[in-house]
Enzyme design. Sequence first.
Site, PDB file in Angstrom:
ATOM      1  N   GLY A  18       0.803  -1.218   0.000  1.00 44.45           N
ATOM      2  CA  GLY A  18       0.000   0.000   0.000  1.00 44.45           C
ATOM      3  C   GLY A  18       0.831   1.261   0.000  1.00 44.45           C
ATOM      4  CB  THR A  35       0.500   3.925  -4.504  1.00 38.24           C
ATOM      5  OG1 THR A  35      -0.510   2.923  -4.336  1.00 38.24           O
ATOM      6  CG2 THR A  35       1.666   3.353  -5.284  1.00 38.24           C
ATOM      7  CB  ALA A  50      -2.009  -3.123   0.588  1.00 42.86           C
ATOM      8  CD  GLN A 103     -12.743  -1.546  -0.329  1.00 38.02           C
ATOM      9  OE1 GLN A 103     -12.504  -0.339  -0.518  1.00 38.02           O
ATOM     10  NE2 GLN A 103     -13.648  -1.958   0.527  1.00 38.02           N
ATOM     11  CB  SER A 115      -9.431  -0.095  10.932  1.00 40.50           C
ATOM     12  OG  SER A 115     -10.471   0.858  10.831  1.00 40.50           O
ATOM     13  CD  GLU A 147     -15.340   2.328  10.410  1.00 41.95           C
ATOM     14  OE1 GLU A 147     -16.327   1.575  10.531  1.00 41.95           O
ATOM     15  OE2 GLU A 147     -15.426   3.560  10.398  1.00 41.95           O
ATOM     16  CE1 TYR A 176     -10.710  -1.284   5.796  1.00 44.33           C
ATOM     17  CE2 TYR A 176     -11.823  -0.186   7.606  1.00 44.33           C
ATOM     18  CZ  TYR A 176     -10.678  -0.449   6.891  1.00 44.33           C
ATOM     19  OH  TYR A 176      -9.485   0.123   7.279  1.00 44.33           O
ATOM     20  NE  ARG A 218      -8.664   9.109   4.467  1.00 40.74           N
ATOM     21  CZ  ARG A 218      -8.593   7.835   4.831  1.00 40.74           C
ATOM     22  NH1 ARG A 218      -8.098   6.931   4.023  1.00 40.74           N
ATOM     23  NH2 ARG A 218      -9.003   7.451   6.027  1.00 40.74           N
TER      24      ARG A 218
END
Length: 346
Positions: free
Chosen positions: A10, A12, A88, A90, A132, A134, A155, A190
Amino acid sequence: MTVKTALITGITGQDGSYLAELLLDKGYRVHGIVRRASTFNTQRIDHLYRDPHDPEARLFLHYGDLTDGTRIAGLLEQVQPDEVYHLAAQSHVRVSFDEPEFTGDTTGLGTTRLLEAIRRTGLPCRFYQASSSEMFGAAAPPQHEHTAFHPRSPYGAAKVYAYWVTRNYREAYGLYAVNGILFNHESPRRGPTFVTRKAAVAAARIKAGLEDVLHLGNLDARRDWGYAAEYVEAMWLMLQQEGPDDYVVATGTSYSVRDFVEQCFAHVGLDWRDHVRFDERYLRPTEVDHLVGDASKAERLLGWRATVRAPELARLMVDAELSALGHTVGPGGQAAPPIVPAPAVR
């Protein structure tokens, strides 16, 4: 002095670019994994890149994908990293409802593939897993390292799986593997579909007369927003400790989406209520109402503490958007005239 080598998945993305900057500043050789696509997506790290033929080059990119365990193992053997930062995924929560299987395969199982590759190759590297907030979902705030998880999205559920598989590999195989449970962290880098960046872009473009309306979903959700450039230092610090552990990284403050939007528009002298419209398409099937982290463990053991809060972050992000448009903000939120580049010297 021995030069350390780091591998970043991840690289990038927002966090990957800031982390690459930090590690290069510390003298590391940095390798990053990039997904193959018909277009380049390296704009966040283009300023760091040098031709690999340059003897001074210390940033190297490799094609790879989290769904390809064989390729991951091959890259680990090739690079021989001292530290692996697994960023990295989704990572868009709303999109995870539309693509739950893909989210589980990359965000969840991708972590297993990477850990299993480390185990099988026998590399004595240290591993960072980007967990995360989340994962906490519906858990009552403030949330800390011992708060029970209650994810409210595919997620979040995938991140819970990745968290526990990281813990399992640490406990079962003795890997130096840590979870950084990062609460929302934003920046001018972001992605443009995330609500904070959408608000910053809209405020700048509306002030410049390029747009008039911003469509958003739930304005009542409350988040603990920090600055991504600060949070990557906490990632690095976790891998410098004597033993592996898990840490919450957060500011300890809470703001609603409405608060953040208001800050963005107020910074350019606008009333957000004149421009923001509700769009139910941006609502999630299940919402996370309130996230605010207790990062006292990170402060106590890592010496890390956030300094940028949501109001400063909103202004920072809007200023970056205005600068990209050739504008600046003057006293009282007045936008200065566009900056006209000087004619090129021929």
